[in-house]
Design a protein around this motif. Structure first.
Motif, PDB file in Angstrom:
ATOM      1  N   ASN A  59      -0.035  -6.772  11.620  1.00  0.00           N
ATOM      2  CA  ASN A  59      -1.383  -6.359  12.013  1.00  0.00           C
ATOM      3  C   ASN A  59      -1.510  -6.259  13.530  1.00  0.00           C
ATOM      4  O   ASN A  59      -2.145  -5.341  14.046  1.00  0.00           O
ATOM      5  N   PHE A  60      -0.899  -7.200  14.245  1.00  0.00           N
ATOM      6  CA  PHE A  60      -0.945  -7.161  15.709  1.00  0.00           C
ATOM      7  C   PHE A  60      -0.213  -5.925  16.235  1.00  0.00           C
ATOM      8  O   PHE A  60      -0.695  -5.253  17.157  1.00  0.00           O
ATOM      9  N   LEU A  61       0.919  -5.606  15.657  1.00  0.00           N
ATOM     10  CA  LEU A  61       1.718  -4.487  16.156  1.00  0.00           C
ATOM     11  C   LEU A  61       1.055  -3.128  15.932  1.00  0.00           C
ATOM     12  O   LEU A  61       1.324  -2.183  16.684  1.00  0.00           O
ATOM     13  N   VAL A  62       0.189  -3.010  14.923  1.00  0.00           N
ATOM     14  CA  VAL A  62      -0.471  -1.724  14.667  1.00  0.00           C
ATOM     15  C   VAL A  62      -1.854  -1.639  15.312  1.00  0.00           C
ATOM     16  O   VAL A  62      -2.577  -0.672  15.092  1.00  0.00           O
ATOM     17  N   ARG A  63      -2.194  -2.613  16.142  1.00  0.00           N
ATOM     18  CA  ARG A  63      -3.549  -2.684  16.693  1.00  0.00           C
ATOM     19  C   ARG A  63      -3.948  -1.427  17.472  1.00  0.00           C
ATOM     20  O   ARG A  63      -5.115  -1.072  17.524  1.00  0.00           O
ATOM     21  N   ASN A  64      -3.004  -0.739  18.094  1.00  0.00           N
ATOM     22  CA  ASN A  64      -3.313   0.466  18.879  1.00  0.00           C
ATOM     23  C   ASN A  64      -2.840   1.745  18.209  1.00  0.00           C
ATOM     24  O   ASN A  64      -2.828   2.798  18.842  1.00  0.00           O
ATOM     25  N   ALA A  65      -2.470   1.670  16.941  1.00  0.00           N
ATOM     26  CA  ALA A  65      -1.970   2.848  16.223  1.00  0.00           C
ATOM     27  C   ALA A  65      -3.095   3.835  15.967  1.00  0.00           C
ATOM     28  O   ALA A  65      -4.248   3.456  15.760  1.00  0.00           O
ATOM     29  N   GLU A  66      -2.717   5.103  15.980  1.00  0.00           N
ATOM     30  CA  GLU A  66      -3.678   6.152  15.627  1.00  0.00           C
ATOM     31  C   GLU A  66      -3.704   6.295  14.112  1.00  0.00           C
ATOM     32  O   GLU A  66      -2.800   5.844  13.416  1.00  0.00           O
ATOM     33  N   ASP A  67      -4.742   6.966  13.622  1.00  0.00           N
ATOM     34  CA  ASP A  67      -4.899   7.160  12.186  1.00  0.00           C
ATOM     35  C   ASP A  67      -3.651   7.827  11.606  1.00  0.00           C
ATOM     36  O   ASP A  67      -3.145   8.792  12.165  1.00  0.00           O
ATOM     37  N   ILE A  74      -1.484   0.075   5.415  1.00  0.00           N
ATOM     38  CA  ILE A  74      -1.576  -1.300   5.912  1.00  0.00           C
ATOM     39  C   ILE A  74      -2.973  -1.851   5.655  1.00  0.00           C
ATOM     40  O   ILE A  74      -3.129  -3.002   5.247  1.00  0.00           O
ATOM     41  N   PHE A  75      -3.998  -1.022   5.864  1.00  0.00           N
ATOM     42  CA  PHE A  75      -5.364  -1.479   5.610  1.00  0.00           C
ATOM     43  C   PHE A  75      -5.583  -1.737   4.113  1.00  0.00           C
ATOM     44  O   PHE A  75      -6.183  -2.744   3.744  1.00  0.00           O
ATOM     45  N   TYR A  76      -5.116  -0.828   3.262  1.00  0.00           N
ATOM     46  CA  TYR A  76      -5.249  -1.058   1.817  1.00  0.00           C
ATOM     47  C   TYR A  76      -4.528  -2.336   1.398  1.00  0.00           C
ATOM     48  O   TYR A  76      -5.044  -3.115   0.596  1.00  0.00           O
ATOM     49  N   GLY A  77      -3.335  -2.556   1.926  1.00  0.00           N
ATOM     50  CA  GLY A  77      -2.588  -3.768   1.607  1.00  0.00           C
ATOM     51  C   GLY A  77      -3.319  -5.019   2.041  1.00  0.00           C
ATOM     52  O   GLY A  77      -3.359  -6.020   1.311  1.00  0.00           O
ATOM     53  N   ASN A  78      -3.915  -4.984   3.235  1.00  0.00           N
ATOM     54  CA  ASN A  78      -4.678  -6.132   3.719  1.00  0.00           C
ATOM     55  C   ASN A  78      -5.907  -6.388   2.852  1.00  0.00           C
ATOM     56  O   ASN A  78      -6.235  -7.542   2.564  1.00  0.00           O
TER      57      ASN A  78
END
Length: 131
Positions: A59-67, A74-78
């Motif tokens: 989650n930390f590593l994708v904090r600045n990822a674009e859509d 990752i959001f669905y999994g969370n």
């Protein structure tokens, strides 16, 4: 309102902190919820700690990822993790397996699940707007 990157940093930090704690001190973490562990339970708890730690890092590593489809996955999994954990906590409370300290986890799973759902579904133009 909180930016998506801030939310992912917070969610990542919580995963790392709780994961590391359970990995290193499984008995102490579980005893706060009224759960006693045997040797097998310690191994399973440490596995949970490792998974939470890695989820936090992810989650930390994708904090600045674009859509992207990967970010949405990752959001669905969370969301799935939070919903299932919430259900298990409530089941544990209802069956008397855990004590009332688990209400803190219930609140945390509700807030994290709600946050992931908000950033996935709640924005009119999708999660890229909140980056």
């Amino acid at each position: 309102l909180m930016k998506q990157s801030t939310f992912l940093t917070l969610a990542g930090g919580l995963g790392v902190i709780f994961g590391f704690g359970i990995l290193m001190m499984p008995n102490q973490f579980m005893e706060t919820n009224g759960i006693s562990l045997n040797e097998g339970g310690i191994l399973v708890a440490r596995t949970l700690g490792a998974l939470l730690f890695c989820l936090g890092v992810m989650n930390f590593l994708v904090r600045n990822a674009e859509d992207s489809s990967a970010l949405r996955a990752i959001f669905y999994g969370n969301i799935a993790i939070q919903v299932l954990s919430l259900a298990l906590d409530i089941l544990g409370l209802a069956s008397g397996v855990v004590n009332s300290n688990v209400w803190g986890s219930v609140v945390l799973h509700t807030m994290l699940g709600g946050g992931f759902a908000y950033f996935l579904f709640g924005k009119a133009k999708g999660i890229a707007d909140a980056v």
